[in-house]
Design a protein around this motif. Structure first.
Motif, PDB file in Angstrom:
ATOM      1  N   PHE A   1       0.821  -1.049   0.000  1.00 33.92           N
ATOM      2  CA  PHE A   1      -0.168  -0.014   0.074  1.00 33.92           C
ATOM      3  C   PHE A   1       0.972   1.387   0.147  1.00 33.92           C
ATOM      4  CE2 PHE A   1      -1.990   3.460   2.256  1.00 33.92           C
ATOM      5  CZ  PHE A   1      -3.091   3.790   1.470  1.00 33.92           C
ATOM      6  N   MET A   2       2.099   1.202   0.823  1.00 34.74           N
ATOM      7  CA  MET A   2       2.825   2.444   0.634  1.00 34.74           C
ATOM      8  C   MET A   2       3.303   3.009  -0.536  1.00 34.74           C
ATOM      9  SD  MET A   2       4.975   1.998   4.426  1.00 34.74           S
ATOM     10  CE  MET A   2       5.008   0.445   4.321  1.00 34.74           C
ATOM     11  N   LEU A   3       3.778   1.847  -1.118  1.00 35.89           N
ATOM     12  CA  LEU A   3       4.332   2.126  -2.591  1.00 35.89           C
ATOM     13  C   LEU A   3       3.201   2.633  -3.557  1.00 35.89           C
ATOM     14  CD1 LEU A   3       6.836  -0.655  -2.866  1.00 35.89           C
ATOM     15  CD2 LEU A   3       7.228   1.636  -2.376  1.00 35.89           C
ATOM     16  N   PHE A   4       2.145   1.875  -3.535  1.00 35.13           N
ATOM     17  CA  PHE A   4       1.018   2.170  -4.510  1.00 35.13           C
ATOM     18  C   PHE A   4       0.271   3.755  -4.195  1.00 35.13           C
ATOM     19  CE2 PHE A   4      -3.562   2.485  -5.367  1.00 35.13           C
ATOM     20  CZ  PHE A   4      -3.362   2.387  -6.780  1.00 35.13           C
ATOM     21  N   ALA A   5       0.156   4.183  -2.862  1.00 34.69           N
ATOM     22  CA  ALA A   5      -0.351   5.371  -2.727  1.00 34.69           C
ATOM     23  C   ALA A   5       0.604   6.198  -3.093  1.00 34.69           C
ATOM     24  CB  ALA A   5      -0.484   5.362  -1.172  1.00 34.69           C
ATOM     25  N   ALA A   6       1.949   6.125  -2.976  1.00 37.37           N
ATOM     26  CA  ALA A   6       2.919   6.937  -3.331  1.00 37.37           C
ATOM     27  C   ALA A   6       2.910   7.414  -4.960  1.00 37.37           C
ATOM     28  CB  ALA A   6       4.390   6.644  -3.153  1.00 37.37           C
ATOM     29  N   ALA A   7       2.842   6.113  -5.571  1.00 36.16           N
ATOM     30  CA  ALA A   7       2.597   6.033  -7.152  1.00 36.16           C
ATOM     31  C   ALA A   7       1.376   6.732  -7.912  1.00 36.16           C
ATOM     32  CB  ALA A   7       2.769   4.490  -7.594  1.00 36.16           C
ATOM     33  N   ALA A   8       0.359   6.254  -7.033  1.00 37.71           N
ATOM     34  CA  ALA A   8      -0.815   7.020  -7.341  1.00 37.71           C
ATOM     35  C   ALA A   8      -1.070   8.688  -7.145  1.00 37.71           C
ATOM     36  CB  ALA A   8      -2.233   6.276  -6.647  1.00 37.71           C
ATOM     37  N   LEU A   9      -0.578   8.857  -5.971  1.00 39.71           N
ATOM     38  CA  LEU A   9      -0.189  10.348  -5.823  1.00 39.71           C
ATOM     39  C   LEU A   9       0.784  11.094  -6.746  1.00 39.71           C
ATOM     40  CD1 LEU A   9      -0.269  10.566  -1.821  1.00 39.71           C
ATOM     41  CD2 LEU A   9      -2.123  11.360  -3.629  1.00 39.71           C
ATOM     42  N   MET A  10       1.859  10.327  -7.022  1.00 41.82           N
ATOM     43  CA  MET A  10       2.681  10.887  -8.244  1.00 41.82           C
ATOM     44  C   MET A  10       1.831  11.171  -9.628  1.00 41.82           C
ATOM     45  SD  MET A  10       6.071   8.515  -7.512  1.00 41.82           S
ATOM     46  CE  MET A  10       6.790   9.215  -9.061  1.00 41.82           C
ATOM     47  N   ALA A  11       1.134   9.993  -9.839  1.00 48.70           N
ATOM     48  CA  ALA A  11       0.208  10.151 -11.284  1.00 48.70           C
ATOM     49  C   ALA A  11      -0.822  11.234 -10.883  1.00 48.70           C
ATOM     50  CB  ALA A  11      -0.536   8.977 -11.526  1.00 48.70           C
ATOM     51  N   TYR A  12      -1.455  11.359  -9.866  1.00 49.03           N
ATOM     52  CA  TYR A  12      -2.299  12.620  -9.611  1.00 49.03           C
ATOM     53  C   TYR A  12      -1.728  14.073  -9.600  1.00 49.03           C
ATOM     54  CZ  TYR A  12      -5.970  15.414  -7.032  1.00 49.03           C
ATOM     55  OH  TYR A  12      -6.763  16.241  -6.716  1.00 49.03           O
ATOM     56  N   VAL A  13      -0.653  14.192  -9.000  1.00 43.10           N
ATOM     57  CA  VAL A  13       0.235  15.238  -8.904  1.00 43.10           C
ATOM     58  C   VAL A  13       0.472  15.905 -10.203  1.00 43.10           C
ATOM     59  CG1 VAL A  13       1.994  16.503  -7.918  1.00 43.10           C
ATOM     60  CG2 VAL A  13       0.777  15.325  -6.351  1.00 43.10           C
ATOM     61  N   THR A  14       1.062  14.881 -11.122  1.00 45.82           N
ATOM     62  CA  THR A  14       1.548  15.210 -12.389  1.00 45.82           C
ATOM     63  C   THR A  14       0.425  15.154 -13.583  1.00 45.82           C
ATOM     64  OG1 THR A  14       2.180  12.993 -12.891  1.00 45.82           O
ATOM     65  CG2 THR A  14       4.007  14.365 -11.889  1.00 45.82           C
ATOM     66  N   GLN A  15      -0.692  15.021 -13.057  1.00 50.19           N
ATOM     67  CA  GLN A  15      -1.929  15.153 -14.098  1.00 50.19           C
ATOM     68  C   GLN A  15      -2.001  14.279 -15.037  1.00 50.19           C
ATOM     69  OE1 GLN A  15      -2.409  19.288 -14.723  1.00 50.19           O
ATOM     70  NE2 GLN A  15      -2.882  19.661 -12.619  1.00 50.19           N
ATOM     71  N   GLN A  16      -1.672  12.880 -14.685  1.00 45.69           N
ATOM     72  CA  GLN A  16      -1.491  12.074 -15.584  1.00 45.69           C
ATOM     73  C   GLN A  16      -3.099  11.531 -16.245  1.00 45.69           C
ATOM     74  OE1 GLN A  16       1.235  10.752 -17.204  1.00 45.69           O
ATOM     75  NE2 GLN A  16       1.957  12.618 -15.954  1.00 45.69           N
ATOM     76  N   ASP A  17      -3.346  11.568 -17.298  1.00 42.82           N
ATOM     77  CA  ASP A  17      -4.605  11.119 -17.723  1.00 42.82           C
ATOM     78  C   ASP A  17      -4.635  10.106 -18.966  1.00 42.82           C
ATOM     79  OD1 ASP A  17      -7.220  11.116 -18.278  1.00 42.82           O
ATOM     80  OD2 ASP A  17      -7.441  13.161 -19.100  1.00 42.82           O
ATOM     81  N   SER A  18      -4.244   8.928 -18.858  1.00 40.30           N
ATOM     82  CA  SER A  18      -3.902   8.077 -19.862  1.00 40.30           C
ATOM     83  C   SER A  18      -4.711   6.628 -19.496  1.00 40.30           C
ATOM     84  CB  SER A  18      -2.757   7.864 -20.376  1.00 40.30           C
ATOM     85  OG  SER A  18      -1.867   6.925 -19.227  1.00 40.30           O
ATOM     86  N   ILE A  19      -4.839   5.737 -20.529  1.00 35.80           N
ATOM     87  CA  ILE A  19      -5.310   4.528 -20.286  1.00 35.80           C
ATOM     88  C   ILE A  19      -4.484   3.745 -19.607  1.00 35.80           C
ATOM     89  CG2 ILE A  19      -4.623   3.596 -22.549  1.00 35.80           C
ATOM     90  CD1 ILE A  19      -8.147   2.690 -21.360  1.00 35.80           C
ATOM     91  N   TRP A  20      -2.988   4.028 -19.795  1.00 38.42           N
ATOM     92  CA  TRP A  20      -2.302   3.291 -18.941  1.00 38.42           C
ATOM     93  C   TRP A  20      -2.205   3.381 -17.497  1.00 38.42           C
ATOM     94  CZ3 TRP A  20       0.149  -0.558 -20.869  1.00 38.42           C
ATOM     95  CH2 TRP A  20       0.622  -0.770 -22.339  1.00 38.42           C
ATOM     96  N   VAL A  21      -2.440   4.788 -17.008  1.00 36.87           N
ATOM     97  CA  VAL A  21      -2.664   5.117 -15.786  1.00 36.87           C
ATOM     98  C   VAL A  21      -3.963   4.545 -15.011  1.00 36.87           C
ATOM     99  CG1 VAL A  21      -2.942   7.126 -14.160  1.00 36.87           C
ATOM    100  CG2 VAL A  21      -1.068   7.022 -15.903  1.00 36.87           C
ATOM    101  N   THR A  22      -5.018   4.767 -15.796  1.00 32.46           N
ATOM    102  CA  THR A  22      -6.483   4.030 -15.517  1.00 32.46           C
ATOM    103  C   THR A  22      -6.150   2.558 -15.201  1.00 32.46           C
ATOM    104  OG1 THR A  22      -7.516   5.904 -16.532  1.00 32.46           O
ATOM    105  CG2 THR A  22      -8.917   3.801 -15.923  1.00 32.46           C
ATOM    106  N   GLY A  23      -5.833   1.938 -16.100  1.00 30.98           N
ATOM    107  CA  GLY A  23      -5.788   0.369 -16.282  1.00 30.98           C
ATOM    108  C   GLY A  23      -4.684   0.071 -15.151  1.00 30.98           C
TER     109      GLY A  23
END
Length: 137
Positions: A68-90
């Motif tokens: 969870f610690m790594l996933f939360a960091a990764a998801a927050l990284m994607a959130y902060v950098t405003q990632q909007d792709s099928i890869w991020v969603t998937g």
């Protein structure tokens, strides 16, 4: 095709979902503790007395915190950098599915399935982090 939910919201919901998934194995641990007689004065001392499935559920629960610690960091990284792709969603959705199956396979003693789900979950984390980092260039 557009998603019914913006990717930014999906990322935040996936963090909340991943936090909930930590406690699914713990419900199985609690059931095992009830079977052997739970002593609230020494809750960890009962581990050796637990049935094998409840011991595996304990390990799945502990591993869920680590992941969870790594996933939360990764998801927050994607959130902060405003990632909007099928890869991020998937990756966010696949992580949740993989972690749910990881716990189930761990508890049911299916090592190959557990290892495969661990690998998929880790790949999802790497995808979120990698996508976020490559967007900085």
């Amino acid at each position: 095709m557009s998603l019914p939910l913006p990717v930014s919201a999906l990322l935040l919901y996936s963090i909340a979902g991943a936090a909930l998934l930590i406690y699914i194995p713990f419900l199985v641990v609690a059931y095992g503790r009830l079977q052997v007689g739970y002593d609230s004065r020494a809750p960890r001392a009962v581990f050796e007395k637990l049935p094998a499935y409840a011991q595996r559920a304990t390990w799945a629960h502990q591993n869920s915190f680590e992941s969870f610690m790594l996933f939360a960091a990764a998801a927050l990284m994607a959130y902060v950098t405003q990632q909007d792709s099928i890869w991020v969603t998937g990756a966010a959705i696949a992580y949740l599915v993989a972690r749910l199956l990881f716990s189930l396979f761990y508890i049911l003693d299916i090592p190959l399935g557990r290892s495969l789900m661990f690998g998929i979950g880790t790949l999802c984390i790497a995808t979120l982090m990698g996508t976020s980092l490559t967007s900085l260039h």
